[in-house]
Design a protein around this motif. Structure first.
Motif, PDB file in Angstrom:
ATOM      1  N   UNK A  49       0.799  -1.204   0.000  1.00 24.58           N
ATOM      2  CA  UNK A  49       0.000   0.000   0.000  1.00 24.58           C
ATOM      3  C   UNK A  49       0.840   1.265   0.000  1.00 24.58           C
ATOM      4  N   UNK A  50       0.347   2.259  -0.705  1.00 23.84           N
ATOM      5  CA  UNK A  50       0.921   3.585  -0.621  1.00 23.84           C
ATOM      6  C   UNK A  50       0.349   4.278   0.612  1.00 23.84           C
ATOM      7  N   UNK A  51       0.857   5.468   0.859  1.00 21.50           N
ATOM      8  CA  UNK A  51       0.375   6.203   2.025  1.00 21.50           C
ATOM      9  C   UNK A  51      -1.128   6.392   2.003  1.00 21.50           C
ATOM     10  N   UNK A  52      -1.659   6.727   0.844  1.00 25.10           N
ATOM     11  CA  UNK A  52      -3.095   6.974   0.814  1.00 25.10           C
ATOM     12  C   UNK A  52      -3.894   5.712   0.526  1.00 25.10           C
ATOM     13  N   UNK A  53      -3.296   4.588   0.837  1.00 20.46           N
ATOM     14  CA  UNK A  53      -4.074   3.362   0.814  1.00 20.46           C
ATOM     15  C   UNK A  53      -4.283   2.764  -0.564  1.00 20.46           C
ATOM     16  N   UNK A  54      -3.598   3.289  -1.569  1.00 25.37           N
ATOM     17  CA  UNK A  54      -3.786   2.755  -2.921  1.00 25.37           C
ATOM     18  C   UNK A  54      -2.721   1.712  -3.209  1.00 25.37           C
ATOM     19  N   UNK A  55      -3.113   0.685  -3.899  1.00 23.52           N
ATOM     20  CA  UNK A  55      -2.133  -0.321  -4.288  1.00 23.52           C
ATOM     21  C   UNK A  55      -1.226   0.269  -5.355  1.00 23.52           C
ATOM     22  N   UNK A  56       0.063   0.033  -5.260  1.00 24.79           N
ATOM     23  CA  UNK A  56       0.959   0.592  -6.268  1.00 24.79           C
ATOM     24  C   UNK A  56       0.790  -0.122  -7.612  1.00 24.79           C
ATOM     25  N   UNK A  57       1.220   0.613  -8.655  1.00 21.85           N
ATOM     26  CA  UNK A  57       1.243   0.030 -10.000  1.00 21.85           C
ATOM     27  C   UNK A  57      -0.100  -0.539 -10.427  1.00 21.85           C
ATOM     28  N   UNK A  58      -1.136   0.152 -10.079  1.00 24.30           N
ATOM     29  CA  UNK A  58      -2.465  -0.347 -10.420  1.00 24.30           C
ATOM     30  C   UNK A  58      -3.162   0.705 -11.259  1.00 24.30           C
ATOM     31  N   UNK A  59      -3.876   0.246 -12.272  1.00 26.01           N
ATOM     32  CA  UNK A  59      -4.611   1.233 -13.060  1.00 26.01           C
ATOM     33  C   UNK A  59      -5.943   1.526 -12.401  1.00 26.01           C
ATOM     34  N   UNK A  60      -6.229   2.808 -12.270  1.00 21.71           N
ATOM     35  CA  UNK A  60      -7.502   3.234 -11.673  1.00 21.71           C
ATOM     36  C   UNK A  60      -8.141   4.259 -12.595  1.00 21.71           C
ATOM     37  N   UNK A  61      -9.437   4.450 -12.422  1.00 23.66           N
ATOM     38  CA  UNK A  61     -10.100   5.451 -13.258  1.00 23.66           C
ATOM     39  C   UNK A  61     -10.869   6.448 -12.401  1.00 23.66           C
ATOM     40  N   UNK A  62     -10.379   6.653 -11.166  1.00 20.73           N
ATOM     41  CA  UNK A  62     -11.048   7.633 -10.297  1.00 20.73           C
ATOM     42  C   UNK A  62     -10.137   8.848 -10.069  1.00 20.73           C
ATOM     43  N   UNK A  63      -9.346   9.193 -11.077  1.00 24.84           N
ATOM     44  CA  UNK A  63      -8.424  10.313 -10.906  1.00 24.84           C
ATOM     45  C   UNK A  63      -9.102  11.649 -11.131  1.00 24.84           C
ATOM     46  N   UNK A  64      -8.672  12.635 -10.369  1.00 28.29           N
ATOM     47  CA  UNK A  64      -9.156  13.996 -10.565  1.00 28.29           C
ATOM     48  C   UNK A  64      -7.947  14.880 -10.827  1.00 28.29           C
ATOM     49  N   UNK A  65      -8.062  15.670 -11.866  1.00 26.86           N
ATOM     50  CA  UNK A  65      -6.982  16.600 -12.194  1.00 26.86           C
ATOM     51  C   UNK A  65      -7.173  17.872 -11.390  1.00 26.86           C
ATOM     52  N   UNK A  66      -6.156  18.301 -10.680  1.00 23.72           N
ATOM     53  CA  UNK A  66      -6.241  19.582  -9.991  1.00 23.72           C
ATOM     54  C   UNK A  66      -5.967  20.681 -11.015  1.00 23.72           C
ATOM     55  N   UNK A  67      -6.352  21.876 -10.630  1.00 22.11           N
ATOM     56  CA  UNK A  67      -6.114  22.992 -11.532  1.00 22.11           C
ATOM     57  C   UNK A  67      -5.281  23.999 -10.773  1.00 22.11           C
ATOM     58  N   UNK A  68      -4.027  24.165 -11.179  1.00 28.33           N
ATOM     59  CA  UNK A  68      -3.210  25.122 -10.457  1.00 28.33           C
ATOM     60  C   UNK A  68      -1.738  24.930 -10.757  1.00 28.33           C
ATOM     61  N   UNK A  69      -0.941  25.656  -9.992  1.00 26.11           N
ATOM     62  CA  UNK A  69       0.496  25.717 -10.220  1.00 26.11           C
ATOM     63  C   UNK A  69       1.206  25.324  -8.923  1.00 26.11           C
ATOM     64  N   UNK A  70       2.224  24.495  -9.034  1.00 25.37           N
ATOM     65  CA  UNK A  70       2.944  24.071  -7.836  1.00 25.37           C
ATOM     66  C   UNK A  70       3.765  25.219  -7.253  1.00 25.37           C
ATOM     67  N   UNK A  71       3.741  25.322  -5.921  1.00 25.74           N
ATOM     68  CA  UNK A  71       4.489  26.375  -5.233  1.00 25.74           C
ATOM     69  C   UNK A  71       5.984  26.140  -5.403  1.00 25.74           C
ATOM     70  N   UNK A  72       6.749  27.216  -5.233  1.00 22.17           N
ATOM     71  CA  UNK A  72       8.206  27.112  -5.284  1.00 22.17           C
ATOM     72  C   UNK A  72       8.673  26.092  -4.250  1.00 22.17           C
ATOM     73  N   UNK A  73       9.643  25.297  -4.628  1.00 23.71           N
ATOM     74  CA  UNK A  73      10.232  24.346  -3.670  1.00 23.71           C
ATOM     75  C   UNK A  73       9.425  23.075  -3.501  1.00 23.71           C
ATOM     76  N   UNK A  74       8.435  22.831  -4.376  1.00 25.98           N
ATOM     77  CA  UNK A  74       7.618  21.624  -4.228  1.00 25.98           C
ATOM     78  C   UNK A  74       8.245  20.471  -5.008  1.00 25.98           C
ATOM     79  N   UNK A  75       8.334  19.322  -4.344  1.00 30.30           N
ATOM     80  CA  UNK A  75       8.811  18.121  -5.016  1.00 30.30           C
ATOM     81  C   UNK A  75       7.602  17.235  -5.308  1.00 30.30           C
TER      82      UNK A  75
END
Lengths: 582, 518
Positions: free
Chosen positions: B360-386
């Protein structure tokens, strides 16, 4: 309708202008108005001692402080509480609603205590002279709460605070004292209070008696309290200014009355069964159930610490019979050996359930003697030790507790541990040895916990046998060991501070004990593993919003704190206030 | 007309205080009528011009601060050991300090109105324009609690309210057995805060956690601002100076859970100026309000229908906001499956500690799995974000749009559950996501009445007996609030309130009414 309009019908424009008349108001006199505008229930002038009690009670009546700061934040952060079903990494974030002590200070504790002093200061000289001892004692509690608020906030308004009510010195926009300046100011005021209380009064002093919730007007005890608070300030200064800490400590020890020197002079508020003014003192509110931490419970159990039964309740699985049933039904691993105890801690690391055996987390449901029971492997806390009204069964049912709680500010054990640490660090000329101070501290703590547990009517209270203290003091890890003295002192202080979590937290921040790498009583290392977390060290500092009248003073104070690299971002609760030097 | 009057509420208990004020008004009006026989177009005309000036005080007792209250013993809670006297302690009970030189408030109102009736009273128009200036308002003004009080009562602030009220009534049909009358009301008010006490620019009106309405000098009363609003992106040069960028103003993103999940940042955690830390979201004031009433009478039957409307103005709803965190609202269906708009993506291969978290990943999702419940955020990453990349490595995504980062494989669409939970949770949520336009048209009341014939009523010694069936709050003909939130369920009736709380639904009521006159 048509008929009506016909009657008033007119052929040409009418233009009517109304003039105006002047009527001079008469009758009501101003003094009558003054009387009308004064609430008949209002109390306009009062003797200061009546307000003293309110200011002092407010130190302990803020139940948001109990629930959010103590139960949901500080205790879990320092591994004093562990969620009965394990922690998540959120446990080490802010649960929100923290820092209610800020408003409690400015609107209640401080507003009342400053007003007591103000009422005394505006008295005619002859009457004022009779109130000088009360005034000095009031300042001591005011200093304590200022210290307490600053402890998690850093710079706070103090010298200029509380002045809005007083037309002569009306200050709506107080400047902030830096923590360094605050400590100096408080220490000077405590010294001044001690000097007054140790002097021979020129006239007989009015006693606050019943309005003094701690000492009932015993001013000698107030001197001891003031000296003990000076010691507490000295402890916070150890890293920033060891010389200052030493100077304060030695002055306190040389004082003719000195600090708290026994159980009878402890600075403790004795509540009643229903002392829960805000309704949130209950640690089990909102469905929380708490266990102790694994290593700490193990240490206390192994060392036969008599306090264990006052801090924790025995696990539901506390007989071999129950254990065997659970094991036979596969609820406990077959390889697990009966540990002959009912005291077991829980794992504090977030998501420990991924690495530790499952039976530590959540209830085990199995059949025992013909009925299904739901039992936890770990022991939960003795809720009544901190909330006397608690039901005998935290999972529902049971009967409400009928005991009462003590709310310590500074105890004799606390003073012994402070003195022991100062001496051990070579920061005082204490005439007593470190060993004496350490053992006196442990003895005082165990005695207090027995008295408090008895008063709180904890579940299955068992009185203390004096021999238990002797035994305990001879156990490995507890028996004084000069090579590990500092850690022993701190670990014992940590256990003693179970009911006083702000001090337990400060101790961990200040000394690093109990430590995950310690030799005596360990806590878990939370900085590794799948969900590494860092123990928070202060609260979110709220940057003023636009329209905040005191924007400039607040912003200046916060920006000055930010200049210290250890302080971090304002919202970073792992940042440090001034005293908390790395 | 003028008179001097006074208010005892501004007299202090030592009997000082300025408490009298002049109350006066001038009113001129004209009545103009045409002869009925000449035209029948206009039957009646009236022009009103008025000016009046009024003063006022505050509520009783509030000017006399410094008063104390009695402690717990008198509220029947023995909070202390019964043997001790301190149960009867006294504490400061007032946290509002009234200044010692308060004067009466002053309000002046200028008004011009025109009333016309024509076509044999089948058409009526009433038009009013007003301009009201309120000054020396007695304001309970919030001050820093560090001063020992939480507010002071002072004179200050100047607010203007200008507006029009138009009422149009007409009777399209009127004959012996049947009539239809109709009345439309329209009001539009424009208010402006001209000044505030102590020279401050903002005054809080009402607040929810991290979002509040304020009176802002030079702006409309009731501006919605939020520290927990979306942070607005501001590009900077190497020296930290603001620079122009097409991305400026977009929401700012960060990452959590070891950089695996992108989230929206709160304004207070990003902005470097007070304005940027608490951005303006918009006005809560309506653009206009309107109502329309129709009455149909046929013989003894009367049918009435009343519609009212509020158009414009923002509202923040805790029901809507926290309903999102719980996934309890219809609007949170979006993104849960492909059919519901979910984006297809592959979860990260990443697991921080393969030994302890093999599946499991941190948010409880199995790694390397295809899912279709993705949501695209709208915005710009802050400076210093990895951002955690699909290659299991961390990449610097500073200044990149979410879309761009996803296309590079340095960010992953957020699974719907984590998206809603994080954006709407109490501790980290973006309150601005719970804001919507509060416009509605409500079928407020419909009634059907029957007047019993005189022949019947006279027998039972009555002048009139009318029986009607009526329904109130029947339906929203239009409601801009999402998820059927009742936009009128505000948490209090304060003029600056724009906060829906508690989810109390729009309650329809039906009834039978009997009116009798003797």
């Amino acid at each position: 309708m048509n008929n009506k309009t016909k009657i008033i019908q007119m052929k040409k424009i009418s233009f009517i202008i109304l003039g105006f008349a002047v009527a001079i108001m008469s009758g009501c006199s101003k003094s009558q108005f003054a009387k009308d505008n004064t609430d008949p229930d209002a109390v306009l002038s009062i003797p200061p001692e009546k307000e003293l009690a309110s200011g002092l009670l407010a130190i302990h009546s803020n139940s948001l402080d109990f629930f959010y700061d103590y139960h949901l934040a500080i205790r879990p952060w320092i591994q004093s509480f562990v969620g009965m079903s394990g922690n998540s990494s959120n446990t080490f974030n802010s649960p929100g609603n923290l820092n209610s002590r800020w408003n409690q200070f400015y609107l209640n504790v401080g507003a009342n205590l400053v007003d007591v002093i103000h009422l005394i200061d505006i008295m005619p000289a002859d009457k004022q002279a009779q109130y000088q001892f009360m005034r000095a004692a009031t300042r001591i509690s005011l200093a304590y709460f200022a210290f307490y608020v600053s402890d998690v906030n850093g710079s706070i308004p103090y010298t200029n605070g509380f002045q809005a009510r007083y037309t002569i010195r009306q200050i709506l926009l107080p400047t902030y004292n830096t923590q360094e300046n605050l400590y100096d100011t408080l220490d000077a005021q405590l010294q001044a209070s001690i000097a007054v209380l140790e002097s021979t009064p020129s006239v007989e002093q009015v006693s606050p008696v019943g309005n003094d919730i701690y000492y009932q007007g015993n001013y000698t005890n107030w001197i001891k309290a003031a000296n003990s608070l000076r010691l507490k300030i000295a402890m916070r200064l150890i890293k920033r200014s060891p010389a200052k800490a030493t100077a304060i400590a030695n002055a306190v020890l040389l004082d003719k009355v000195g600090p708290i020197d026994g159980l009878s002079s402890e600075w403790v508020f004795e509540g009643t069964n229903n002392f829960n003014p805000g309704g949130n003192n209950d640690p089990n509110n909102n469905g929380h159930i708490w266990a102790g931490e694994k290593y700490m419970v193990d240490f206390m159990r192994t060392a036969k610490d008599p306090r264990i039964r006052n801090i924790y309740r025995q696990s539901d699985i506390n007989t071999k019979d129950i254990f065997d049933s659970a094991q036979a039904q596969g609820k406990l691993p077959a390889a697990l050996i009966w540990d002959t105890t009912g005291y077991r801690g829980a794992w504090a690391a977030p998501n420990a359930s991924a690495t530790q055996p499952g039976y530590y987390f959540g209830p085990l449901n199995f059949s025992y003697k013909g009925s299904t029971i739901s039992a936890y492997w770990t022991s939960h806390i003795q809720e009544r030790m901190i909330y006397a009204q608690e039901s005998s069964s935290p999972f529902g049912g049971g009967t409400a507790g009928t005991g009462y709680n003590y709310f310590p500010v500074i105890t004799y054990a606390d003073v012994c541990f402070m003195r022991a640490e100062l001496k051990q660090r070579g920061l005082s000329n204490d005439p007593m040895t470190v060993k004496e101070l350490y053992e006196n501290g442990v003895t005082a703590s165990i005695t207090d916990y027995d008295k408090w547990a008895n008063a709180a009517k904890v579940y299955q209270y068992t009185p203390l046998d004096a021999a238990e203290i002797t035994t305990y003091l001879s156990m490995p890890g507890v028996a004084f060991d000069a090579a590990n003295a500092l850690e022993q002192i701190c670990d014992q202080a940590f256990i003693d501070f179970y009911v006083n979590p702000n001090e337990a937290w400060a101790l961990v921040k200040r000394t690093g004990y109990p430590s995950s790498t310690g030799k005596i009583m360990k806590l878990e290392d939370l900085s590794t593993g799948s969900s590494p977390v860092v123990m928070p060290r202060r609260y979110v500092i709220t940057f003023p919003v636009l329209g905040d009248l005191n924007y400039q003073n607040a912003a200046d104070a916060i920006n000055a704190m930010k200049a210290d690299p250890g302080f971090g971002e304002i919202s970073d609760i792992t940042g440090r206030v001034w005293w908390d030097m790395p | 007309m003028a008179e001097t009057t006074g208010t005892s509420t501004l007299v202090y208990n030592d009997a000082h205080g300025k408490y009298s004020y002049l109350l006066w008004s001038r009113c001129c009006f004209g009545v103009y009528r045409f002869m009925e026989k000449q035209t029948r177009f206009i039957d009646y005309g009236k022009l009103r011009v008025s000016y009046n000036s009024a003063g006022g005080g505050t509520t009783a007792y509030t000017t006399n601060t410094g008063a104390y209250g009695l402690s717990y013993a008198y509220t029947n809670q023995a909070l202390c050991r019964s043997s001790w006297q301190y149960c009867k302690s006294i504490f400061i009970s007032k946290y509002c300090f009234a200044k010692s030189n308060l004067i009466p408030t002053h309000t002046s109102t200028s008004e011009i109105g025109l009333e016309l009736r024509g076509l044999d009273n089948r058409l009526g128009l009433d038009f009013t324009y007003y301009n009201k200036i309120s000054e020396n308002q007695l304001i309970q003004f919030g001050v820093p609690v560090t001063s020992g009080v939480s507010s002071t009562l002072i004179n200050g602030g100047k607010v203007s309210n200008k507006g029009v009220e138009i009422s149009l009534s007409f009777t399209p049909v009127r004959n012996k057995d049947f009539s239809w009358t109709s009345r439309i009301n329209f009001t539009k008010n424009l208010n402006k805060v001209l000044s505030l006490p102590y020279g401050v620019l903002y005054q809080q009106l009402e607040a929810e956690d991290g979002i509040r309405t304020v009176a802002k000098v030079g702006a409309e009363y009731g501006i919605l601002v939020a520290q927990y609003g979306y942070a607005r992106y501001q590009a900077k040069d190497a020296n930290g100076k603001d620079i122009a960028s097409p991305l400026n103003g977009q929401p700012v993103l960060s990452t959590i859970r070891d950089n695996t999940q992108a989230v929206y940042l709160r304004a207070v955690n990003y902005g470097t100026t007070p304005d940027a830390q608490e951005p303006v979201i918009g006005s809560t004031q309506p653009k206009f309000m309107a109502s329309w009433k129709n009455s149909f009478t046929y013989k003894n039957f009367t049918i009435e229908a009343f519609v009212d409307a509020k158009i414009g103005g923002l509202e923040y709803s805790t029901t809507y906001f926290y309903g999102h965190a719980a996934g309890a609202l219809e609007s949170t269906l979006f993104g849960r499956t492909k059919e519901l708009g979910g984006v297809t993506y592959t979860t990260l291969p990443y697991a921080a500690n393969p030994n302890s978290l093999p599946t499991y990943l941190y948010n409880g999702l199995k790694p390397n799995t295809q899912r279709d419940d993705g949501i695209m955020l709208s915005g710009v990453f802050a400076e210093g974000t990895m951002g955690m990349g699909t290659d299991g490595q961390k990449h610097d995504v500073s200044g990149m749009t979410f879309e761009n980062a996803v296309s590079k494989g340095w960010a992953t669409p957020v699974d719907a559950m984590d998206f809603y939970v994080y954006r709407a949770r109490w501790g980290s949520g973006i309150r601005e996501a719970g804001v919507f336009e509060n416009s509605w048209v409500s079928l407020r009341q419909v009634s059907i009445g029957y007047n019993l014939p005189r022949s019947v009523t006279s027998k039972i010694k009555m002048n009139n007996l009318r029986v009607s069936v009526l329904g109130n709050n029947l339906i929203y003909l239009y409601n801009s609030a999402p998820d059927h939130i009742n936009p009128e369920n505000l948490s209090n009736s304060g003029s600056g309130n724009a906060f829906e709380r508690g989810g109390v639904p729009y309650v329809r009521s039906m009834g039978v009414k009997v009116e009798a006159s003797f």
